[in-house]
Design a protein around this motif. Structure first.
Motif, short mmCIF file in Angstrom:
data_model
loop_
_atom_site.label_atom_id
_atom_site.label_comp_id
_atom_site.label_asym_id
_atom_site.label_seq_id
_atom_site.Cartn_x
_atom_site.Cartn_y
_atom_site.Cartn_z
N UNK A 12 0.84 -1.19 0.00
CA UNK A 12 0.00 0.00 0.00
C UNK A 12 0.88 1.25 0.00
N UNK A 13 0.36 2.38 -0.49
CA UNK A 13 1.16 3.61 -0.52
C UNK A 13 1.38 4.15 0.89
N UNK A 14 2.53 4.72 1.12
CA UNK A 14 2.85 5.33 2.41
C UNK A 14 2.12 6.66 2.53
N UNK A 15 1.72 7.00 3.74
CA UNK A 15 1.00 8.26 3.98
C UNK A 15 2.00 9.38 4.26
N UNK A 16 2.64 9.84 3.21
CA UNK A 16 3.62 10.92 3.30
C UNK A 16 3.14 12.06 2.40
N UNK A 17 3.05 13.26 2.97
CA UNK A 17 2.60 14.40 2.18
C UNK A 17 3.70 14.83 1.22
N UNK A 18 3.30 15.27 0.05
CA UNK A 18 4.21 15.72 -1.00
C UNK A 18 5.24 14.65 -1.36
N UNK A 19 4.79 13.41 -1.45
CA UNK A 19 5.67 12.29 -1.77
C UNK A 19 5.90 12.21 -3.27
N UNK A 20 7.06 12.65 -3.71
CA UNK A 20 7.39 12.63 -5.13
C UNK A 20 8.09 11.34 -5.54
N UNK A 21 8.45 10.51 -4.57
CA UNK A 21 9.17 9.27 -4.85
C UNK A 21 8.26 8.06 -5.01
N UNK A 22 6.94 8.26 -4.82
CA UNK A 22 5.98 7.15 -4.89
C UNK A 22 6.35 6.06 -3.89
N UNK A 23 6.52 6.45 -2.63
CA UNK A 23 6.91 5.54 -1.57
C UNK A 23 5.78 4.59 -1.23
N UNK A 24 6.11 3.31 -1.10
CA UNK A 24 5.15 2.28 -0.76
C UNK A 24 5.65 1.47 0.42
N UNK A 25 4.72 0.76 1.06
CA UNK A 25 5.06 -0.13 2.17
C UNK A 25 4.56 -1.52 1.81
N UNK A 26 5.46 -2.49 1.91
CA UNK A 26 5.11 -3.90 1.67
C UNK A 26 5.20 -4.63 3.00
N UNK A 27 4.17 -5.40 3.33
CA UNK A 27 4.19 -6.22 4.53
C UNK A 27 4.64 -7.62 4.13
N UNK A 28 5.79 -8.03 4.63
CA UNK A 28 6.41 -9.29 4.23
C UNK A 28 6.35 -10.27 5.40
N UNK A 29 5.67 -11.37 5.19
CA UNK A 29 5.62 -12.46 6.19
C UNK A 29 6.91 -13.27 6.02
N UNK A 30 7.68 -13.37 7.10
CA UNK A 30 8.96 -14.05 7.07
C UNK A 30 8.93 -15.23 8.02
N UNK A 31 9.31 -16.40 7.52
CA UNK A 31 9.42 -17.60 8.34
C UNK A 31 10.87 -18.05 8.34
N UNK A 32 11.39 -18.29 9.53
CA UNK A 32 12.75 -18.82 9.66
C UNK A 32 12.59 -20.26 10.15
N UNK A 33 13.09 -21.20 9.36
CA UNK A 33 12.90 -22.63 9.61
C UNK A 33 14.26 -23.28 9.79
N UNK A 71 20.92 -13.96 13.10
CA UNK A 71 19.66 -14.20 12.39
C UNK A 71 18.99 -12.87 12.07
N UNK A 72 19.06 -11.90 12.97
CA UNK A 72 18.51 -10.56 12.71
C UNK A 72 19.14 -9.94 11.46
N UNK A 73 20.47 -9.99 11.42
CA UNK A 73 21.19 -9.42 10.27
C UNK A 73 20.83 -10.13 8.98
N UNK A 74 20.78 -11.46 9.05
CA UNK A 74 20.49 -12.24 7.85
C UNK A 74 19.07 -11.97 7.35
N UNK A 75 18.10 -11.88 8.25
CA UNK A 75 16.72 -11.57 7.85
C UNK A 75 16.66 -10.17 7.25
N UNK A 76 17.33 -9.21 7.87
CA UNK A 76 17.34 -7.84 7.36
C UNK A 76 17.86 -7.79 5.93
N UNK A 77 19.02 -8.39 5.69
CA UNK A 77 19.62 -8.31 4.35
C UNK A 77 18.85 -9.13 3.32
N UNK A 78 18.32 -10.28 3.72
CA UNK A 78 17.59 -11.11 2.75
C UNK A 78 16.24 -10.50 2.39
#
Length: 90
Positions: A12-33, A71-78
Motif C-alpha cells: 500500500x502507498x505510504x502516507x507521506x505528504x508531498x511524496x514525489x518518490x511514490x513511496x510504498x510499504x510492503x508487509x512481508x511475512x517471514x518464516x525462519x525454519x 539471524x537478525x542481520x540475515x533476515x534484514x539483508x535477505x
C-alpha cells in the motif's frame, strides 16, 4: 543453519505528504525454519518501506521477535534483497 521463506501479504502507498518518490510499504511475512529438522524458529511480519532509491525494512519489528544477532542481520539483508528484486512489479 536456518532457511528463510518470504511472502508478500500486502502493498500500500505510504502516507507521506508531498511524496514525489511514490513511496510504498510492503508487509512481508517471514518464516525462519531450521533446515535439518524442519521446525519453525521464527514467524514475523516485517513492514518494508521502499521507493525508487532504496529499500528500508523496519528493524524494530525484526528485533521484537528474533533475539539472535546473526539471524537478525540475515533476515534484514535477505528481506531487503527480496523486495529490491521485486520492486518493479509491486
Amino acid at each position: 543453519m536456518p532457511q528463510y521463506i518470504f511472502d508478500i501479504e500486502d502493498v500500500y502507498p505510504a502516507n507521506i505528504q508531498n511524496d514525489q518518490l511514490n513511496t510504498k510499504i510492503a508487509e512481508v511475512r517471514t518464516e525462519v525454519i531450521d533446515r535439518y529438522n524442519g521446525t519453525l524458529l521464527y514467524n514475523v511480519l516485517i513492514p518494508v518501506t521502499f521507493h525508487a532509491y532504496g529499500v528500508y525494512p523496519e528493524i524494530s519489528s525484526i528485533s521484537k521477535v528474533i533475539e539472535k544477532n546473526y539471524v537478525k542481520r540475515e533476515v534484514f539483508f535477505r528481506v531487503r534483497r527480496y523486495i529490491k528484486k521485486l520492486r518493479p512489479f509491486l
